[in-house]
Motif scaffolding. Structure first.
Motif, PDB file in Angstrom:
ATOM      1  N   PHE A  95       0.874  -1.165   0.000  1.00 18.47           N
ATOM      2  CA  PHE A  95       0.000   0.000   0.000  1.00 18.47           C
ATOM      3  C   PHE A  95       0.917   1.223   0.000  1.00 18.47           C
ATOM      4  N   LEU A  96       1.234   1.692  -1.209  1.00 17.54           N
ATOM      5  CA  LEU A  96       2.329   2.643  -1.353  1.00 17.54           C
ATOM      6  C   LEU A  96       2.019   4.011  -0.767  1.00 17.54           C
ATOM      7  N   GLY A  97       0.750   4.375  -0.692  1.00 18.27           N
ATOM      8  CA  GLY A  97       0.403   5.683  -0.141  1.00 18.27           C
ATOM      9  C   GLY A  97       0.307   5.685   1.373  1.00 18.27           C
ATOM     10  N   MET A  98       0.601   4.556   2.006  1.00 20.89           N
ATOM     11  CA  MET A  98       0.484   4.455   3.455  1.00 20.89           C
ATOM     12  C   MET A  98       1.858   4.208   4.060  1.00 20.89           C
ATOM     13  N   ASP A 102       1.532   1.318   8.885  1.00 21.16           N
ATOM     14  CA  ASP A 102       0.139   1.070   8.519  1.00 21.16           C
ATOM     15  C   ASP A 102       0.003  -0.165   7.635  1.00 21.16           C
ATOM     16  N   ARG A 105       0.159  -2.904  10.007  1.00 20.51           N
ATOM     17  CA  ARG A 105      -1.029  -2.867  10.859  1.00 20.51           C
ATOM     18  C   ARG A 105      -2.251  -3.464  10.163  1.00 20.51           C
ATOM     19  N   SER A 143      13.579   1.068  12.097  1.00 27.06           N
ATOM     20  CA  SER A 143      13.998   2.463  12.184  1.00 27.06           C
ATOM     21  C   SER A 143      13.090   3.412  11.416  1.00 27.06           C
ATOM     22  N   SER A 146       7.405   5.233  10.071  1.00 30.56           N
ATOM     23  CA  SER A 146       6.461   6.228   9.553  1.00 30.56           C
ATOM     24  C   SER A 146       6.762   6.653   8.124  1.00 30.56           C
ATOM     25  N   LEU A 148       6.635   6.603   4.176  1.00 30.05           N
ATOM     26  CA  LEU A 148       5.683   6.091   3.196  1.00 30.05           C
ATOM     27  C   LEU A 148       6.322   4.907   2.476  1.00 30.05           C
ATOM     28  N   ALA A 151       8.285   5.400  -0.622  1.00 31.52           N
ATOM     29  CA  ALA A 151       9.602   6.033  -0.567  1.00 31.52           C
ATOM     30  C   ALA A 151      10.703   5.023  -0.230  1.00 31.52           C
ATOM     31  N   GLU A 161       7.064  -6.662   2.821  1.00 25.37           N
ATOM     32  CA  GLU A 161       6.246  -7.799   2.381  1.00 25.37           C
ATOM     33  C   GLU A 161       6.352  -8.955   3.379  1.00 25.37           C
ATOM     34  N   MET A 164       4.572  -8.212   6.587  1.00 23.23           N
ATOM     35  CA  MET A 164       3.121  -8.320   6.433  1.00 23.23           C
ATOM     36  C   MET A 164       2.679  -9.775   6.435  1.00 23.23           C
TER      37      MET A 164
ATOM     38  N   LEU B  20      11.721  10.918   6.296  1.00 21.84           N
ATOM     39  CA  LEU B  20      10.464  11.174   5.591  1.00 21.84           C
ATOM     40  C   LEU B  20       9.323  11.082   6.577  1.00 21.84           C
ATOM     41  N   SER B  22       5.211  10.904   7.434  1.00 21.49           N
ATOM     42  CA  SER B  22       3.969  10.470   6.828  1.00 21.49           C
ATOM     43  C   SER B  22       3.129  11.696   6.513  1.00 21.49           C
ATOM     44  N   ARG B  23       2.133  11.507   5.662  1.00 17.07           N
ATOM     45  CA  ARG B  23       1.425  12.644   5.117  1.00 17.07           C
ATOM     46  C   ARG B  23       0.743  13.474   6.203  1.00 17.07           C
ATOM     47  N   ARG B 209      -8.336   2.846   8.103  1.00  7.81           N
ATOM     48  CA  ARG B 209      -7.108   2.272   7.565  1.00  7.81           C
ATOM     49  C   ARG B 209      -7.443   1.222   6.497  1.00  7.81           C
ATOM     50  N   ARG B 215      -8.102   1.575  -1.213  1.00  6.91           N
ATOM     51  CA  ARG B 215      -7.665   2.577  -2.189  1.00  6.91           C
ATOM     52  C   ARG B 215      -6.309   2.201  -2.797  1.00  6.91           C
ATOM     53  N   ASP B 216      -5.363   1.797  -1.938  1.00  8.97           N
ATOM     54  CA  ASP B 216      -3.995   1.572  -2.411  1.00  8.97           C
ATOM     55  C   ASP B 216      -3.774   0.191  -2.999  1.00  8.97           C
ATOM     56  N   GLY B 217      -4.620  -0.759  -2.659  1.00  9.52           N
ATOM     57  CA  GLY B 217      -4.395  -2.103  -3.187  1.00  9.52           C
ATOM     58  C   GLY B 217      -5.444  -3.075  -2.683  1.00  9.52           C
ATOM     59  N   ARG B 220      -4.389  -6.685  -2.762  1.00  7.92           N
ATOM     60  CA  ARG B 220      -3.414  -7.011  -1.726  1.00  7.92           C
ATOM     61  C   ARG B 220      -4.109  -7.199  -0.387  1.00  7.92           C
ATOM     62  N   LEU B 224      -4.318 -10.492   2.161  1.00  2.00           N
ATOM     63  CA  LEU B 224      -4.044 -10.521   3.596  1.00  2.00           C
ATOM     64  C   LEU B 224      -5.174 -11.204   4.365  1.00  2.00           C
TER      65      LEU B 224
END
Lengths: 261, 341
Positions: A95-98, A102, A105, A143, A146, A148, A151, A161, A164, B20, B22-23, B209, B215-217, B220, B224
C-alpha cells in the motif's frame, strides 16, 4: 520418498489453462507440515501461476487443492489467507500511499483485532501497533515505521512484504521470488528470517538464486512448461538429468550447479 | 483558512529533516489549535454577516458535509462517486416529512434523516460496491439520477415542485422554533461539526485504515485475508449516513427541498469540491465546498447568474495550479522550501 499421512498442502492433478495455453499442467505435489520446500524451474515454467492458483487469485481449471486436510479449491483468496495460506508477490505489492507501519497494521488488524471497527480504541489499537512493530523488528525495519512505503528502496519493500506475511499468522507461506533484486546483504538477511521462522510455519519458495534454494530447502520440486518434472531432496535434484535438460538443454551438472558440489 | 493551514504545515516539518514524514504530520496540539480557531470563526459568523450571506454560509456548511461524505468514498477509499446526492436527498426529504408530520425537533430529524441515508446506502451499496472504477462511477451516477427522477414523480412529496411548507426546526422536541437566522445557522453548524467529527473519527479508525487499504491495493488487502466487500459496504453505508445528515442540515437551513437539489449538477459540484480541496484530506474538500458555493452563488450573483461558467474556469485553473487541491498546497510549498535550503 517418504510420505507421512498428513501433508499440510496436497495438490492433486492441478491444471490451469488459459484458452489453449496450459500454464499449470496436471501438477500433483505434497508438502509436509513444517517443510522448507523450494520450487524451481526456468522462466515461464508456471511457478508464479501455480502460486496464484494455490493462493486463490487464479481459479484452477481442474484438480484439487487440500490445505491442512481440507479442500480449499473453491475458497476465495481471502478465505485461504484466513486459514493460514498466504503468499508474497513477485513484484512487491504494498500500500504505497500508506506508512510502513500502517501496511503491517493492516495485516495485524485482520488477525488479532477488528479491521472494520469505525472508531479508534486506544487499548486495542496500541496492541495492534505493538504487534506490528514486533514484526517490523523481526525483518530489521524498525527504524523507519512512519516512512511512506512508496519512498522505500526495493529491498526494503520486500522486507515489508515479509513483515506483512508474518503478521498474517501463517501456517504456510508461499514466497514468490523473494530475493529478486535484493543485494547480497539483503538476501542473506532474508535467508536468516526464513531460517528463524518457527517450524510450525511451512515455507514454499519460488527462487532463481540456487544458492538460496540449496541453503534453505530440504526438498526441491522442479517445474518446466507447467509440468512437475522432478521432486526430491536437493541432492536428487542436482543429479537429475531431466532438470539439466529443462534448464540448459544439456546435461552438464557443473554448468548449472557449479563444480564444487 | 488555507493560509493558517499552510503555516501549520511549514512549522510542523522543519525543512532539511532527512527523515520522511507520513502525510499527516503528527502535531496534534497545533492541529487542534487551528481547528479551534476555525471553529471560533465559524461560530462568530452571525455577528458579522447579514441574513442572506449567513444563509449562504449555512448552505455551504450543509453542502460541505455532503462533500465530506463524497470524500470518504473518493479520497479515503479511492472510489469516486456521483451517488451521494441520493442519500443527501433521503436525509433531506425524511427530515422535511418528519418536520411536517411528526416533530419539528432538529435532533429527531437529524437522527431519522441520518438513518434514512444510511439505510438507502446499505441497500443500493450492496450492488454498487461490487464494482470499481468507471463502472462504480456510472452506477452511482445512476443511483443519483434515479433518486432525482424518482422523487420528482412522487406526488406525496410535491413531485417536481418539491416539498414546501416545512416548519422551522427547534432543537429539542417542543422547543422554540429557530426563526432567528443566527440560531438557525448555529444548528446547521452543529450538524456539520457532528458529521465532520464522525468522519474524522472514522478516518483514524481501523476501518479508515482498511478503506485506505482498498484505495492503495484492494487485491493485496484480500491476499491478507480481508473481506474487502464488507469493508466497502460498511464504509459506503456510513458515508450514506453522513450524506443523510447533510440533507437534514440543508432542509433545516432552507426549509425547502426539491428534486433540483439532488440533480446531476449537485453531484458533480460535490465531486468537484473534493478535487478542488484535495481528495483524501477531510478539511481540504470542505474548503473546496465553500469555494464552490461562494463562486457559484455569491460571485455568480454579480455576473448575471453565470456562476457555473465561472466555476468551470476556476476548476480548470485549479487543476493546473493545484493538482493536489487545497490540501496539497502546504506539501508543495514545503518541498520547494526544502529544495532551496
Amino acid at each position: 520418498m517418504t510420505t507421512t499421512d498428513n501433508p499440510i498442502l496436497d495438490i492433486r492433478d492441478l491444471t490451469l489453462s488459459f484458452g489453449s495455453l496450459t500454464a499449470v499442467d496436471g501438477v500433483t505435489l505434497r508438502v509436509q507440515e513444517g517443510a522448507r520446500h523450494a520450487l524451481i524451474g526456468p522462466n515461464g515454467a508456471g511457478k508464479s501461476t501455480l502460486f496464484g492458483v494455490l493462493a486463490g487469485r487464479l481459479r484452477a481449471t481442474s484438480g484439487q487443492i487440500f490445505f491442512n486436510g481440507q479442500d480449499v479449491t473453491a475458497l476465495s483468496e481471502a478465505e485461504r489467507a484466513r486459514k493460514g495460506l498466504v503468499r508474497t508477490f513477485q513484484h512487491s505489492s504494498l500500500f504505497l500511499g500508506m506508512s510502513v507501519l500502517d501496511n503491517v497494521r493492516l495485516a495485524v488488524e485482520r488477525t488479532i483485532s477488528q479491521p472494520k471497527r469505525p472508531w479508534p480504541n486506544p487499548r486495542r489499537d496500541r496492541a495492534v501497533t505493538d504487534a506490528a512493530m514486533t514484526h517490523l523488528e523481526s525483518v530489521g525495519l524498525l527504524s523507519r515505521p512512519s516512512s511512506l512505503c512508496g519512498a522505500l528502496s526495493h529491498g526494503e519493500r520486500r522486507q515489508v512484504e515479509v513483515a506483512m506475511v508474518l503478521a498474517c499468522e501463517p501456517r504456510m507461506v508461499l514466497f514468490d521470488e523473494p530475493t529478486a533484486g535484493m543485494s547480497v546483504a539483503e538476501t542473506n538477511r532474508f535467508a536468516e528470517i526464513v531460517e528463524s521462522l518457527p517450524r510450525k510455519v511451512t515455507v514454499v519458495v519460488v527462487e532463481h538464486d540456487l544458492d538460496i534454494v540449496f541453503r534453505l530447502a530440504e526438498r526441491v520440486s522442479v517445474l518446466a512448461a507447467g509440468k512437475l518434472i522432478a521432486d526430491g531432496t536437493p541432492e536428487d535434484i542436482r543429479t537429475n538429468d531431466a532438470v539439466q535438460e529443462a534448464y540448459l538443454g544439456t546435461s552438464s551438472n557443473d554448468a548449472l550447479f557449479g563444480a564444487a558440489s | 483558512m488555507s493560509a493558517t493551514n499552510t503555516l501549520s504545515g511549514l512549522t510542523a516539518d522543519k525543512p532539511g529533516t532527512p527523515k520522511l514524514l507520513s502525510r499527516s504530520a503528527p502535531r496534534p496540539m497545533l492541529r487542534l489549535l487551528v481547528a479551534v480557531v476555525i471553529l471560533l470563526v465559524l461560530v462568530s459568523l452571525p455577528f458579522f454577516l447579514a441574513p442572506y450571506p449567513l444563509s449562504l454560509a449555512g448552505r455551504a456548511l450543509a453542502f460541505g458535509l455532503l462533500v465530506v461524505s463524497v470524500d470518504l468514498l473518493t479520497g479515503v477509499m479511492g472510489m469516486p462517486s456521483l451517488g451521494q446526492v441520493a442519500y443527501f436527498g433521503a436525509g433531506a426529504y425524511t427530515a422535511g416529512l418528519v418536520g411536517m408530520h411528526l416533530s419539528t425537533s432538529g435532533v429527531v430529524q437529524l437522527l431519522i434523516g441520518t438513518l434514512a441515508g444510511a439505510a438507502l446506502a446499505l441497500l443500493t451499496g450492496a450492488v454498487a460496491v461490487r464494482t470499481a472504477g468507471i463502472v462504480f462511477l456510472m452506477i452511482t451516477l445512476a443511483i443519483g439520477e434515479l433518486a432525482h427522477i424518482g422523487v420528482g414523480s412522487i406526488n406525496a412529496v410535491g413531485a417536481s415542485n418539491g416539498l414546501a411548507g416545512i416548519p422551522p426546526v427547534s432543537v429539542l422536541p417542543g422547543g422554540e422554533p429557530l426563526v432567528v437566522p443566527g440560531y438557525l445557522y448555529w444548528w446547521v453548524l452543529a450538524v456539520f461539526v457532528i458529521g465532520f467529527c464522525a468522519a474524522a473519527v472514522l478516518n483514524r479508525s481501523p476501518l479508515g485504515r482498511s478503506m485506505r487499504g482498498v484505495r492503495d491495493g484492494e487485491l493485496r488487502l484480500r491476499a491478507l485475508g480481508q473481506n474487502t466487500y464488507s469493508v466497502k459496504l460498511i464504509a459506503y453505508t456510513i458515508a450514506g449516513g453522513v450524506a443523510g445528515a447533510a440533507g437534514t442540515a440543508w432542509v433545516a437551513q432552507t426549509q425547502f427541498i426539491s428534486p433540483g437539489d439532488l440533480g446531476f449538477d449537485m453531484a458533480a459540484f460535490a465531486l468537484l469540491s473534493v478535487v478542488l480541496g484535495g481528495a483524501g484530506s477531510l478539511w481540504g474538500p470542505v474548503i473546496g465546498a465553500g469555494l464552490v458555493i461562494f463562486v457559484r452563488d455569491w460571485l455568480g450573483g454579480y455576473i448575471e447568474g453565470r456562476g457555473t461558467l465561472l466555476l468551470g474556469v476556476v476548476f480548470v485553473i485549479a487543476v493546473y495550479v493545484l493538482p493536489r487541491g487545497v490540501a496539497g498546497i502546504k506539501w508543495r510549498s514545503l518541498r520547494r522550501k526544502s529544495s532551496e535550503s
